[in-house]
Design a protein around this motif. Structure first.
Motif, PDB file in Angstrom:
ATOM      1  N   LYS A 383       0.841  -1.191   0.000  1.00  0.00           N
ATOM      2  CA  LYS A 383       0.000   0.000   0.000  1.00  0.00           C
ATOM      3  C   LYS A 383       0.879   1.245   0.000  1.00  0.00           C
ATOM      4  CE  LYS A 383      -4.256   1.785   1.949  1.00  0.00           C
ATOM      5  NZ  LYS A 383      -4.904   1.703   0.627  1.00  0.00           N
ATOM      6  N   LYS A 384       0.592   2.211  -0.922  1.00  0.00           N
ATOM      7  CA  LYS A 384       1.426   3.390  -1.100  1.00  0.00           C
ATOM      8  C   LYS A 384       0.788   4.675  -0.583  1.00  0.00           C
ATOM      9  CE  LYS A 384       4.432   0.873  -3.279  1.00  0.00           C
ATOM     10  NZ  LYS A 384       5.709   0.509  -2.617  1.00  0.00           N
ATOM     11  N   ASP A 385      -0.521   4.679  -0.309  1.00  0.00           N
ATOM     12  CA  ASP A 385      -1.185   5.902   0.152  1.00  0.00           C
ATOM     13  C   ASP A 385      -2.080   5.576   1.347  1.00  0.00           C
ATOM     14  OD1 ASP A 385      -3.784   4.960  -0.813  1.00  0.00           O
ATOM     15  OD2 ASP A 385      -2.983   5.349  -2.819  1.00  0.00           O
ATOM     16  N   ASN A 386      -2.701   6.643   1.892  1.00  0.00           N
ATOM     17  CA  ASN A 386      -3.542   6.506   3.080  1.00  0.00           C
ATOM     18  C   ASN A 386      -5.019   6.690   2.761  1.00  0.00           C
ATOM     19  OD1 ASN A 386      -1.228   6.139   4.551  1.00  0.00           O
ATOM     20  ND2 ASN A 386      -1.100   8.254   5.267  1.00  0.00           N
ATOM     21  N   VAL A 387      -5.387   6.549   1.505  1.00  0.00           N
ATOM     22  CA  VAL A 387      -6.792   6.724   1.121  1.00  0.00           C
ATOM     23  C   VAL A 387      -7.625   5.615   1.774  1.00  0.00           C
ATOM     24  CG1 VAL A 387      -8.431   6.754  -0.791  1.00  0.00           C
ATOM     25  CG2 VAL A 387      -6.172   7.808  -1.058  1.00  0.00           C
ATOM     26  N   GLY A 388      -8.676   6.024   2.507  1.00  0.00           N
ATOM     27  CA  GLY A 388      -9.563   5.064   3.155  1.00  0.00           C
ATOM     28  C   GLY A 388      -9.013   4.448   4.415  1.00  0.00           C
ATOM     29  N   ILE A 389      -7.871   4.929   4.907  1.00  0.00           N
ATOM     30  CA  ILE A 389      -7.253   4.359   6.109  1.00  0.00           C
ATOM     31  C   ILE A 389      -7.500   5.277   7.294  1.00  0.00           C
ATOM     32  CG2 ILE A 389      -5.084   3.702   7.204  1.00  0.00           C
ATOM     33  CD1 ILE A 389      -4.039   2.909   4.516  1.00  0.00           C
ATOM     34  N   SER A 390      -8.008   4.708   8.375  1.00  0.00           N
ATOM     35  CA  SER A 390      -8.226   5.458   9.610  1.00  0.00           C
ATOM     36  C   SER A 390      -7.080   5.177  10.571  1.00  0.00           C
ATOM     37  CB  SER A 390      -9.572   5.071  10.242  1.00  0.00           C
ATOM     38  OG  SER A 390      -9.703   5.654  11.515  1.00  0.00           O
ATOM     39  N   VAL A 391      -6.200   6.148  10.723  1.00  0.00           N
ATOM     40  CA  VAL A 391      -5.062   5.987  11.637  1.00  0.00           C
ATOM     41  C   VAL A 391      -5.559   5.835  13.068  1.00  0.00           C
ATOM     42  CG1 VAL A 391      -2.935   7.032  12.492  1.00  0.00           C
ATOM     43  CG2 VAL A 391      -3.587   7.323  10.096  1.00  0.00           C
ATOM     44  N   ARG A 392      -6.613   6.594  13.414  1.00  0.00           N
ATOM     45  CA  ARG A 392      -7.167   6.506  14.773  1.00  0.00           C
ATOM     46  C   ARG A 392      -7.719   5.099  15.053  1.00  0.00           C
ATOM     47  NH1 ARG A 392      -8.150  11.744  13.161  1.00  0.00           N
ATOM     48  NH2 ARG A 392      -7.596  13.385  14.679  1.00  0.00           N
ATOM     49  N   LYS A 471      -8.691  11.934   6.377  1.00  0.00           N
ATOM     50  CA  LYS A 471      -8.255  12.339   7.709  1.00  0.00           C
ATOM     51  C   LYS A 471      -9.330  13.172   8.403  1.00  0.00           C
ATOM     52  CE  LYS A 471      -4.201  14.387   9.965  1.00  0.00           C
ATOM     53  NZ  LYS A 471      -2.883  15.037   9.738  1.00  0.00           N
ATOM     54  N   GLU A 472     -10.020  14.044   7.648  1.00  0.00           N
ATOM     55  CA  GLU A 472     -11.073  14.887   8.225  1.00  0.00           C
ATOM     56  C   GLU A 472     -12.256  14.036   8.680  1.00  0.00           C
ATOM     57  OE1 GLU A 472     -14.111  18.479   6.833  1.00  0.00           O
ATOM     58  OE2 GLU A 472     -12.512  17.796   5.495  1.00  0.00           O
ATOM     59  N   TYR A 473     -12.701  13.105   7.833  1.00  0.00           N
ATOM     60  CA  TYR A 473     -13.827  12.241   8.196  1.00  0.00           C
ATOM     61  C   TYR A 473     -13.470  11.344   9.384  1.00  0.00           C
ATOM     62  CZ  TYR A 473     -15.728  13.664   3.662  1.00  0.00           C
ATOM     63  OH  TYR A 473     -16.201  14.380   2.598  1.00  0.00           O
ATOM     64  N   ASP A 474     -12.233  10.934   9.434  1.00  0.00           N
ATOM     65  CA  ASP A 474     -11.780  10.109  10.555  1.00  0.00           C
ATOM     66  C   ASP A 474     -11.895  10.881  11.862  1.00  0.00           C
ATOM     67  OD1 ASP A 474     -10.690   7.912  11.862  1.00  0.00           O
ATOM     68  OD2 ASP A 474      -8.644   8.620  11.611  1.00  0.00           O
ATOM     69  N   SER A 475     -11.505  12.151  11.859  1.00  0.00           N
ATOM     70  CA  SER A 475     -11.583  12.995  13.044  1.00  0.00           C
ATOM     71  C   SER A 475     -13.031  13.205  13.480  1.00  0.00           C
ATOM     72  CB  SER A 475     -10.910  14.338  12.766  1.00  0.00           C
ATOM     73  OG  SER A 475     -11.044  15.205  13.859  1.00  0.00           O
ATOM     74  N   TYR A 480     -17.683  11.892  17.482  1.00  0.00           N
ATOM     75  CA  TYR A 480     -18.999  11.404  17.903  1.00  0.00           C
ATOM     76  C   TYR A 480     -18.889  10.089  18.677  1.00  0.00           C
ATOM     77  CZ  TYR A 480     -21.153  15.005  15.005  1.00  0.00           C
ATOM     78  OH  TYR A 480     -21.550  16.206  14.486  1.00  0.00           O
ATOM     79  N   LEU A 481     -17.894   9.280  18.318  1.00  0.00           N
ATOM     80  CA  LEU A 481     -17.687   8.038  19.053  1.00  0.00           C
ATOM     81  C   LEU A 481     -17.341   8.322  20.509  1.00  0.00           C
ATOM     82  CD1 LEU A 481     -17.369   4.937  19.094  1.00  0.00           C
ATOM     83  CD2 LEU A 481     -14.990   5.255  18.407  1.00  0.00           C
ATOM     84  N   TYR A 482     -16.458   9.293  20.745  1.00  0.00           N
ATOM     85  CA  TYR A 482     -16.094   9.662  22.118  1.00  0.00           C
ATOM     86  C   TYR A 482     -17.306  10.179  22.883  1.00  0.00           C
ATOM     87  CZ  TYR A 482     -11.199   9.344  20.641  1.00  0.00           C
ATOM     88  OH  TYR A 482      -9.984   8.893  20.179  1.00  0.00           O
ATOM     89  N   MET A 483     -18.166  10.948  22.206  1.00  0.00           N
ATOM     90  CA  MET A 483     -19.333  11.517  22.882  1.00  0.00           C
ATOM     91  C   MET A 483     -20.279  10.428  23.396  1.00  0.00           C
ATOM     92  SD  MET A 483     -20.117  14.685  20.271  1.00  0.00           S
ATOM     93  CE  MET A 483     -21.666  15.080  21.060  1.00  0.00           C
ATOM     94  N   ILE A 484     -20.310   9.291  22.712  1.00  0.00           N
ATOM     95  CA  ILE A 484     -21.184   8.194  23.132  1.00  0.00           C
ATOM     96  C   ILE A 484     -20.457   7.224  24.067  1.00  0.00           C
ATOM     97  CG2 ILE A 484     -22.523   6.219  22.316  1.00  0.00           C
ATOM     98  CD1 ILE A 484     -22.968   7.739  19.712  1.00  0.00           C
ATOM     99  N   ALA A 485     -19.213   6.870  23.717  1.00  0.00           N
ATOM    100  CA  ALA A 485     -18.515   5.815  24.439  1.00  0.00           C
ATOM    101  C   ALA A 485     -18.024   6.250  25.808  1.00  0.00           C
ATOM    102  CB  ALA A 485     -17.335   5.313  23.606  1.00  0.00           C
ATOM    103  N   VAL A 486     -17.504   7.476  25.935  1.00  0.00           N
ATOM    104  CA  VAL A 486     -16.920   7.912  27.209  1.00  0.00           C
ATOM    105  C   VAL A 486     -17.950   7.953  28.330  1.00  0.00           C
ATOM    106  CG1 VAL A 486     -15.786   9.827  28.398  1.00  0.00           C
ATOM    107  CG2 VAL A 486     -14.978   9.118  26.131  1.00  0.00           C
ATOM    108  N   PRO A 487     -19.141   8.554  28.148  1.00  0.00           N
ATOM    109  CA  PRO A 487     -20.130   8.520  29.236  1.00  0.00           C
ATOM    110  C   PRO A 487     -20.553   7.108  29.625  1.00  0.00           C
ATOM    111  CG  PRO A 487     -20.717  10.197  27.635  1.00  0.00           C
ATOM    112  CD  PRO A 487     -19.608   9.404  27.032  1.00  0.00           C
TER     113      PRO A 487
END
Length: 513
Positions: A383-392, A471-475, A480-487
């Protein structure tokens, strides 16, 4: 003393739960690694070098005469104290008498002086080599006080040709017509550690005083009520010096030191194998002061020599591994023997059709798991690029798999090393994916930070427009995941802290995460 013949036993098989495939797969993997480790040890440490050690011995190729035709000891030349080859002392199809006594002592008195309750089996006229003859005996006996106090429960076996004297103390006892040996009936195994938990908020407010945890493994005496006694009729002439130690322990030599004319060869009594291969620890009873009487179910049959070799060698290897685990000695890659115990449990307790289906599904699962692992590595290598990859997501996977690994280590008494190894490999794979996606750098921290350095993740190259959007969509997704999971996580942590007990604060944090 009378003994009732037991009726044929059968049991209805029960349906297995949804974890059968996973259990069987882990057990199968453990057994495979066990045999692989044994094979590697044999290849590198030897074990085949002395198979022909007796080839040059005097009389090595000579046939051994019948025991009754043995030469006079005075005429024997070249006497060897260790026999090279050994032959059966009694012919095939001999009819045997058998007695078994139980005692806390390795020494047995004369039969007349023995406690009548210690005689647990008396069978007459059992034929060596009659494959159709199978006997089952049910009895019980009182547990000696020495055994209740962690002593050894010995079984004393007395075997003779039919009609001959079994008691070695009798005047007319003939060592050529009878023999005896002893085997322990109980097993010394480490107790399963029970995790001591407490409510962390109660702390010192509890009324109970803290219990001092015992260090190391504690051995206890365990007893299994079933035993199979198998005579091995087709063992034939054997090379005594090259018999596997696991098998040699069951070979009883002629005690007078008689040899053939060459002085090299001798005779041995019929092998009576106390087969404990199928005994499961879950079916064992811990012996202590509360156990006053024990049942005993004995199966008496003939067993093929190849089955005897298989059962005895595997059982001895597993027990040696268990002893090493209990005493802190070296263990092979297969672990402490718990995987093989689980494998036997599956074979004993599972319906044959369900077992076959489970084995087939488990093999397919391992094949597809290996193919998926190979495909995943191949994909990331090219793999040469980060298209579609969520680093988080990758970082989250590393974090969660590390938490799972720490949880398994915290509960390692019931966790297979196979599972720990697989989990550790998964963590390394996810960590490798991070290095393929971003550059991991150690940079000086800000002046206000408590730490002198910090770990940063930097892009390997200038991101394209598509990679920037990824990268923007990943952020946004993780926001929203944190808003649900943390509580939810905080709510569960509070509930667990108030209403549940834990071993320690570390265990609480690992279990909650």
């Amino acid at each position: 003393m009378s003994h009732a013949a037991a009726r044929a036993r059968g049991g209805d098989t029960t349906a297995q739960d949804s974890t059968a495939v996973t259990t069987f797969k882990n057990a199968l993997q453990g057994v495979a690694i066990f045999f692989l480790a044994q094979f590697v040890l044999q290849q590198f440490l030897g074990g085949k070098g002395n198979q022909n050690a007796d080839a040059t011995a005097p009389g090595a190729g000579a046939s051994i005469p019948a025991y009754d035709a043995r030469p006079d000891p005075a005429s024997v030349t070249g006497y060897n104290p260790i026999p090279q080859n050994i032959a059966p002392i009694w012919p095939m199809n001999s009819s045997l008498d058998l007695r078994i006594y139980v005692s806390p002592s390795l020494a047995m008195p004369a039969f007349k002086a023995a406690d009548p309750d210690s005689l647990v089996l008396e069978e007459k006229g059992f034929t060596i080599g009659d494959w159709k003859e199978n006997r089952e005996i049910d009895t019980s006996f009182a547990v000696p006080k020495e055994v209740q106090n962690n002593g050894t429960l010995w079984a004393h076996f007395y075997v003779a040709l039919h009609g001959h004297v079994l008691d070695p103390t009798a005047k007319n006892y003939d060592a050529g017509k009878a023999y005896r040996f002893s085997r322990p009936l109980n097993h010394y195994l480490p107790k399963k550690k029970v995790a001591k938990t407490k409510n962390l908020l109660a702390g010192s407010e509890g009324d109970d005083e803290p219990v001092q945890e015992e260090k190391g493994r504690i051995l206890a005496s365990y007893y299994h009520p079933n035993i199979t006694l198998s005579l091995i009729p087709d063992s034939g002439t054997m090379s005594y010096t090259t018999i596997h130690p696991a098998l040699r322990q069951y070979v009883v030599l002629e005690p007078t030191g008689a040899r053939d004319a060459s002085g090299q060869h001798s005779w041995y009594y019929p092998i009576l194998f106390p087969n404990a291969f199928w005994q499961l620890r879950d079916h064992m009873t811990e012996l202590n002061a509360t156990v006053t009487r024990l049942p005993l179910h004995v199966k008496l049959n003939n067993l093929a020599n190849w089955k005897f070799s298989l059962y005895a060698s595997i059982d001895d290897s597993v027990k040696q591994t268990q002893r090493n685990a209990a005493t802190g000695g070296p263990m092979p890659a297969a672990g402490d023997g718990s995987e093989f115990e689980e494998f036997k449990r599956v074979l004993v307790d599972t319906n044959i059709y369900l077992l076959s289906t489970t084995a087939f599904v488990s093999i397919l699962h391992m094949i597809f798991e290996g193919l998926a692992f190979k495909s995943d590595i191949s994909h990331w290598r090219h793999k040469k690029d980060n298209v579609g990859i969520s680093v988080r997501t990758i970082l989250g996977n590393v974090f969660m798999q590390t938490i799972i690994f720490l949880y398994l280590m915290d509960n390692n008494e019931n966790t297979s090393w196979m599972i720990l190894l697989g989990q550790g490999m998964g963590i390394l794979l996810e960590a490798w994916k991070i290095t393929k996606t971003v550059d991991v750098r150690l940079r000086p921290a800000e002046p206000s930070s408590w730490l002198p350095y910090k770990v940063t993740f930097e892009d390997k190259h200038k991101l394209s427009e598509t990679e920037e959007k990824t990268k923007e969509y990943d952020s946004i997704a993780f926001k929203y995941l944190y808003m649900i999971a943390v509580p939810l996580l905080l709510a569960y942590a509070a509930y667990s802290l108030v209403y549940e007990s834990h071993k320690s604060w570390y265990s609480f944090v690992i279990t909650t995460l």
